[in-house]
Enzyme design. Sequence first.
Site, PDB file in Angstrom:
ATOM      1  N   TYR A 156       0.833  -0.910   0.262  1.00 12.93           N
ATOM      2  CA  TYR A 156       0.126   0.190   0.384  1.00 12.93           C
ATOM      3  C   TYR A 156       0.947   1.553  -0.180  1.00 12.93           C
ATOM      4  O   TYR A 156       1.642   1.545   1.013  1.00 12.93           O
ATOM      5  CB  TYR A 156      -0.754  -0.319   1.494  1.00 12.93           C
ATOM      6  CG  TYR A 156      -1.999  -1.301   1.813  1.00 12.93           C
ATOM      7  CD1 TYR A 156      -1.607  -2.540  -0.055  1.00 12.93           C
ATOM      8  CD2 TYR A 156      -2.185  -1.548   2.437  1.00 12.93           C
ATOM      9  CE1 TYR A 156      -2.854  -3.044   0.787  1.00 12.93           C
ATOM     10  CE2 TYR A 156      -2.951  -3.078   2.389  1.00 12.93           C
ATOM     11  CZ  TYR A 156      -2.971  -3.222   1.577  1.00 12.93           C
ATOM     12  OH  TYR A 156      -3.957  -4.648   1.842  1.00 12.93           O
ATOM     13  N   PRO A 195     -14.541  -7.650   2.824  1.00 19.28           N
ATOM     14  CA  PRO A 195     -16.040  -8.136   3.366  1.00 19.28           C
ATOM     15  C   PRO A 195     -17.430  -7.557   2.421  1.00 19.28           C
ATOM     16  O   PRO A 195     -18.170  -8.458   3.379  1.00 19.28           O
ATOM     17  CB  PRO A 195     -15.396  -7.589   4.923  1.00 19.28           C
ATOM     18  CG  PRO A 195     -14.997  -6.285   4.331  1.00 19.28           C
ATOM     19  CD  PRO A 195     -13.819  -6.372   3.674  1.00 19.28           C
ATOM     20  N   GLY A 244     -20.145  -6.143  -3.253  1.00 20.95           N
ATOM     21  CA  GLY A 244     -20.676  -6.469  -3.640  1.00 20.95           C
ATOM     22  C   GLY A 244     -21.995  -5.565  -2.493  1.00 20.95           C
ATOM     23  O   GLY A 244     -24.189  -6.089  -3.189  1.00 20.95           O
TER      24      GLY A 244
END
Length: 277
Positions: free
Chosen positions: A56, A201, A204
């Site tokens: 990152y 987690p 969608g």
Amino acid sequence: MGSTTFRIGGDLEVRRLGFGAMQLPTGPGPAREASVRIAQRAVELGVTLIDTAYLYGGGANEKLLAEALFPYPDDLLVTTKVGVAHTTGEWKLDGRPEVLREQVENALRRLRVERIELLQLHRIDPETPLADQVGTLRDLQGEGKIGRIGLSEVTAAELDEARKTVDIASVQNRYSLLDREHEPVLAACAAAGTAFLPWRPVAGAATGAPDGLTAVASELDATPAQVALAWLLEHSPAILPIPGTARLAHLEENVAAADLRLTPAQRERLDRLTAPA
């Protein structure tokens, strides 16, 4: 829902709902200031598990967390990952012992600690024997630079193979209510008392959530993402979700999901949304 905490490696207690720092902007200016505030707010809200990685920003995310949170509260675990390198002008898997050792030393410096209490192998490098990769982390553990060792994006067979060399305290795989490909890995972790940290987690659930999820969210006066997190926490006591965000309101919504309670009927409806692979 069971316990709100989990002992990683059998002894390191954290609250199960954590925070993934990947999305935090690290460049200079107001965006960085906002990132610092979000990290600090997560701790204020009771988060005791924050996940970062060398990948990152090439360590920039680790530096940001140190700027925001050092000296760290006694109960805060900042876990990071190594094993992806930027050595040839592009990011690639690199689990060679000398690379892993150098990355751990650099992470210690950036995080301003003498020991990383949970260090995860970001990915298994297929060009380096797995025993050499986790063996290097075991050696660093013996030197007192690593407390516990975790893996990321592994199969159940790879987890078993790694355990022949060293104890594995955690696994971080992609997993959510609507993406249960790694159910066998979760089952293996739960059986062994190993922490399972799902990344993405709420995939969608934040946008375009299916009708069944939005219906439960409406019943609970919650967001679909909150319901997805609540489902994870109830699905297995080994699950430690690490939702990430760069927005304060989303952070507060995510943390509040730990207090959400699903009825057995709601849980059953959610279970049916996506059958495990």
